[in-house]
Motif scaffolding. Structure first.
Motif, PDB file in Angstrom:
ATOM      1  N   ALA A 136       0.835  -1.207   0.000  1.00 55.38           N
ATOM      2  CA  ALA A 136       0.000   0.000   0.000  1.00 55.38           C
ATOM      3  C   ALA A 136       0.868   1.256   0.000  1.00 55.38           C
ATOM      4  CB  ALA A 136      -0.946   0.000   1.196  1.00 55.38           C
ATOM      5  N   SER A 137       2.005   1.191   0.665  1.00 57.27           N
ATOM      6  CA  SER A 137       2.880   2.369   0.721  1.00 57.27           C
ATOM      7  C   SER A 137       3.478   2.696  -0.647  1.00 57.27           C
ATOM      8  CB  SER A 137       3.994   2.169   1.747  1.00 57.27           C
ATOM      9  OG  SER A 137       4.959   1.229   1.285  1.00 57.27           O
ATOM     10  N   GLY A 138       3.543   1.713  -1.534  1.00 56.90           N
ATOM     11  CA  GLY A 138       4.092   1.968  -2.863  1.00 56.90           C
ATOM     12  C   GLY A 138       3.055   2.026  -3.965  1.00 56.90           C
ATOM     13  N   MET A 139       1.828   1.639  -3.669  1.00 52.07           N
ATOM     14  CA  MET A 139       0.792   1.568  -4.705  1.00 52.07           C
ATOM     15  C   MET A 139       0.416   2.946  -5.226  1.00 52.07           C
ATOM     16  SD  MET A 139      -1.816  -1.476  -3.335  1.00 52.07           S
ATOM     17  CE  MET A 139      -3.088  -0.309  -3.089  1.00 52.07           C
ATOM     18  N   PRO A 140       0.365   3.093  -6.546  1.00 48.92           N
ATOM     19  CA  PRO A 140      -0.133   4.336  -7.135  1.00 48.92           C
ATOM     20  C   PRO A 140      -1.635   4.493  -6.867  1.00 48.92           C
ATOM     21  CG  PRO A 140       1.164   3.077  -8.725  1.00 48.92           C
ATOM     22  CD  PRO A 140       0.910   2.184  -7.551  1.00 48.92           C
ATOM     23  N   PRO A 141      -2.178   5.684  -7.073  1.00 51.10           N
ATOM     24  CA  PRO A 141      -3.598   5.926  -6.782  1.00 51.10           C
ATOM     25  C   PRO A 141      -4.566   4.980  -7.490  1.00 51.10           C
ATOM     26  CG  PRO A 141      -2.480   7.998  -7.181  1.00 51.10           C
ATOM     27  CD  PRO A 141      -1.486   6.902  -7.495  1.00 51.10           C
ATOM     28  N   GLY A 142      -4.247   4.505  -8.686  1.00 55.03           N
ATOM     29  CA  GLY A 142      -5.152   3.635  -9.427  1.00 55.03           C
ATOM     30  C   GLY A 142      -5.071   2.169  -9.069  1.00 55.03           C
ATOM     31  N   ALA A 143      -4.148   1.819  -8.214  1.00 53.60           N
ATOM     32  CA  ALA A 143      -3.970   0.414  -7.842  1.00 53.60           C
ATOM     33  C   ALA A 143      -4.967  -0.002  -6.766  1.00 53.60           C
ATOM     34  CB  ALA A 143      -2.544   0.177  -7.346  1.00 53.60           C
ATOM     35  N   ARG A 144      -5.089  -1.309  -6.589  1.00 56.07           N
ATOM     36  CA  ARG A 144      -6.055  -1.850  -5.632  1.00 56.07           C
ATOM     37  C   ARG A 144      -5.479  -3.092  -4.957  1.00 56.07           C
ATOM     38  NH1 ARG A 144     -11.244  -4.910  -7.688  1.00 56.07           N
ATOM     39  NH2 ARG A 144     -12.031  -5.616  -5.704  1.00 56.07           N
ATOM     40  N   LEU A 145      -5.719  -3.204  -3.661  1.00 53.42           N
ATOM     41  CA  LEU A 145      -5.280  -4.370  -2.891  1.00 53.42           C
ATOM     42  C   LEU A 145      -6.489  -4.992  -2.211  1.00 53.42           C
ATOM     43  CD1 LEU A 145      -3.175  -6.206  -1.418  1.00 53.42           C
ATOM     44  CD2 LEU A 145      -3.014  -4.406   0.311  1.00 53.42           C
ATOM     45  N   VAL A 146      -6.705  -6.271  -2.448  1.00 47.74           N
ATOM     46  CA  VAL A 146      -7.731  -7.029  -1.740  1.00 47.74           C
ATOM     47  C   VAL A 146      -6.987  -7.933  -0.782  1.00 47.74           C
ATOM     48  CG1 VAL A 146      -9.582  -8.740  -1.930  1.00 47.74           C
ATOM     49  CG2 VAL A 146      -9.316  -6.985  -3.695  1.00 47.74           C
ATOM     50  N   THR A 147      -7.351  -7.875   0.490  1.00 48.55           N
ATOM     51  CA  THR A 147      -6.693  -8.693   1.487  1.00 48.55           C
ATOM     52  C   THR A 147      -7.738  -9.523   2.237  1.00 48.55           C
ATOM     53  OG1 THR A 147      -5.153  -8.687   3.369  1.00 48.55           O
ATOM     54  CG2 THR A 147      -6.552  -6.737   3.119  1.00 48.55           C
ATOM     55  N   VAL A 148      -7.508 -10.825   2.303  1.00 51.56           N
ATOM     56  CA  VAL A 148      -8.485 -11.786   2.810  1.00 51.56           C
ATOM     57  C   VAL A 148      -7.981 -12.380   4.124  1.00 51.56           C
ATOM     58  CG1 VAL A 148      -9.748 -13.912   2.278  1.00 51.56           C
ATOM     59  CG2 VAL A 148      -9.107 -12.353   0.426  1.00 51.56           C
ATOM     60  N   GLU A 149      -8.841 -12.355   5.136  1.00 50.53           N
ATOM     61  CA  GLU A 149      -8.477 -12.872   6.471  1.00 50.53           C
ATOM     62  C   GLU A 149      -9.686 -13.554   7.101  1.00 50.53           C
ATOM     63  OE1 GLU A 149      -6.835 -14.201   9.533  1.00 50.53           O
ATOM     64  OE2 GLU A 149      -5.461 -12.946   8.377  1.00 50.53           O
ATOM     65  N   ALA A 150      -9.451 -14.707   7.712  1.00 55.47           N
ATOM     66  CA  ALA A 150     -10.528 -15.452   8.378  1.00 55.47           C
ATOM     67  C   ALA A 150     -10.698 -15.056   9.842  1.00 55.47           C
ATOM     68  CB  ALA A 150     -10.257 -16.953   8.294  1.00 55.47           C
ATOM     69  N   ASN A 151      -9.659 -14.532  10.462  1.00 49.71           N
ATOM     70  CA  ASN A 151      -9.681 -14.199  11.882  1.00 49.71           C
ATOM     71  C   ASN A 151     -10.105 -12.740  12.066  1.00 49.71           C
ATOM     72  OD1 ASN A 151      -8.876 -13.296  14.496  1.00 49.71           O
ATOM     73  ND2 ASN A 151      -7.418 -14.984  14.649  1.00 49.71           N
ATOM     74  N   THR A 152     -11.299 -12.549  12.592  1.00 49.64           N
ATOM     75  CA  THR A 152     -11.818 -11.180  12.732  1.00 49.64           C
ATOM     76  C   THR A 152     -11.052 -10.347  13.751  1.00 49.64           C
ATOM     77  OG1 THR A 152     -13.462 -11.939  14.336  1.00 49.64           O
ATOM     78  CG2 THR A 152     -14.161 -11.805  12.046  1.00 49.64           C
ATOM     79  N   VAL A 153     -10.448 -10.995  14.735  1.00 48.91           N
ATOM     80  CA  VAL A 153      -9.720 -10.252  15.771  1.00 48.91           C
ATOM     81  C   VAL A 153      -8.504  -9.555  15.171  1.00 48.91           C
ATOM     82  CG1 VAL A 153      -8.441 -10.451  17.934  1.00 48.91           C
ATOM     83  CG2 VAL A 153     -10.556 -11.749  17.616  1.00 48.91           C
ATOM     84  N   VAL A 154      -7.686 -10.296  14.428  1.00 48.05           N
ATOM     85  CA  VAL A 154      -6.491  -9.670  13.848  1.00 48.05           C
ATOM     86  C   VAL A 154      -6.859  -8.757  12.678  1.00 48.05           C
ATOM     87  CG1 VAL A 154      -4.868 -11.431  14.638  1.00 48.05           C
ATOM     88  CG2 VAL A 154      -5.934 -11.689  12.413  1.00 48.05           C
ATOM     89  N   GLN A 155      -7.901  -9.129  11.945  1.00 45.30           N
ATOM     90  CA  GLN A 155      -8.317  -8.266  10.835  1.00 45.30           C
ATOM     91  C   GLN A 155      -8.800  -6.908  11.342  1.00 45.30           C
ATOM     92  OE1 GLN A 155     -11.763  -9.197   8.344  1.00 45.30           O
ATOM     93  NE2 GLN A 155     -10.438  -8.939   6.564  1.00 45.30           N
ATOM     94  N   ALA A 156      -9.424  -6.888  12.504  1.00 44.45           N
ATOM     95  CA  ALA A 156      -9.881  -5.622  13.082  1.00 44.45           C
ATOM     96  C   ALA A 156      -8.708  -4.686  13.368  1.00 44.45           C
ATOM     97  CB  ALA A 156     -10.675  -5.878  14.362  1.00 44.45           C
ATOM     98  N   ILE A 157      -7.585  -5.256  13.756  1.00 39.73           N
ATOM     99  CA  ILE A 157      -6.387  -4.444  14.000  1.00 39.73           C
ATOM    100  C   ILE A 157      -5.908  -3.835  12.683  1.00 39.73           C
ATOM    101  CG2 ILE A 157      -3.967  -4.502  14.748  1.00 39.73           C
ATOM    102  CD1 ILE A 157      -4.868  -6.811  16.684  1.00 39.73           C
ATOM    103  N   ALA A 158      -5.868  -4.656  11.640  1.00 45.57           N
ATOM    104  CA  ALA A 158      -5.457  -4.154  10.322  1.00 45.57           C
ATOM    105  C   ALA A 158      -6.401  -3.059   9.842  1.00 45.57           C
ATOM    106  CB  ALA A 158      -5.418  -5.302   9.318  1.00 45.57           C
ATOM    107  N   CYS A 159      -7.694  -3.286   9.998  1.00 46.24           N
ATOM    108  CA  CYS A 159      -8.679  -2.288   9.574  1.00 46.24           C
ATOM    109  C   CYS A 159      -8.512  -0.974  10.336  1.00 46.24           C
ATOM    110  CB  CYS A 159     -10.089  -2.825   9.772  1.00 46.24           C
ATOM    111  SG  CYS A 159     -10.564  -4.073   8.572  1.00 46.24           S
ATOM    112  N   HIS A 160      -8.221  -1.086  11.611  1.00 47.25           N
ATOM    113  CA  HIS A 160      -8.028   0.112  12.428  1.00 47.25           C
ATOM    114  C   HIS A 160      -6.922   0.996  11.846  1.00 47.25           C
ATOM    115  CE1 HIS A 160      -7.694   2.644  15.985  1.00 47.25           C
ATOM    116  NE2 HIS A 160      -6.393   2.411  15.973  1.00 47.25           N
ATOM    117  N   HIS A 161      -5.877   0.368  11.346  1.00 47.38           N
ATOM    118  CA  HIS A 161      -4.729   1.130  10.854  1.00 47.38           C
ATOM    119  C   HIS A 161      -4.794   1.464   9.366  1.00 47.38           C
ATOM    120  CE1 HIS A 161      -2.551   0.919  14.604  1.00 47.38           C
ATOM    121  NE2 HIS A 161      -2.884  -0.358  14.688  1.00 47.38           N
TER     122      HIS A 161
END
Length: 107
Positions: free
Chosen positions: A38-63
């Motif tokens: 994400a730190s290197g992605m140009p404005p038109g790029a897109r990242l889909v990130t898939v996670e099964a564990n809602t606890v750790v994913q919530a931390i990622a979403c927070h940031h």
């Protein structure tokens, strides 16, 4: 590990090289791996990130949730990938001809 500086720097550089790139991460965790491309992605790029564990994913979403280029998916990776793999196989055999550069949709 994706959070080591050399590996992360490589991910950011690779992401920067694809102006309208679509990237997929399986296993978001707390978001350290997603932050690098994400730190290197140009404005038109897109990242889909898939996670099964809602606890750790919530931390990622927070940031990282303020970044509109990132889509967070709560799912088991294989369950999420299976229908896409089928769609990809179908689209490649039915519409892609020799030398075609069309890829499979992520979402």
């Amino acid at each position: 590990m994706s959070c080591e500086d050399r590996t992360g720097s490589l991910l950011a550089t690779l992401a920067a090289s694809k102006p309208d790139g679509h990237f997929l991460e399986l296993g978001t965790g707390v978001g350290a791996g997603a932050a690098w491309p994400a730190s290197g992605m140009p404005p038109g790029a897109r990242l889909v990130t898939v996670e099964a564990n809602t606890v750790v994913q919530a931390i990622a979403c927070h940031h990282l949730a303020d970044d509109a280029r990132i889509e967070f998916v709560h799912a088991v990776a294989d369950d999420w990938l299976t229908p896409r793999r089928t769609a990809c196989s179908t689209s490649r055999t039915s519409t892609a001809g020799p030398g075609s550069t069309s890829g499979c949709p992520i979402s």
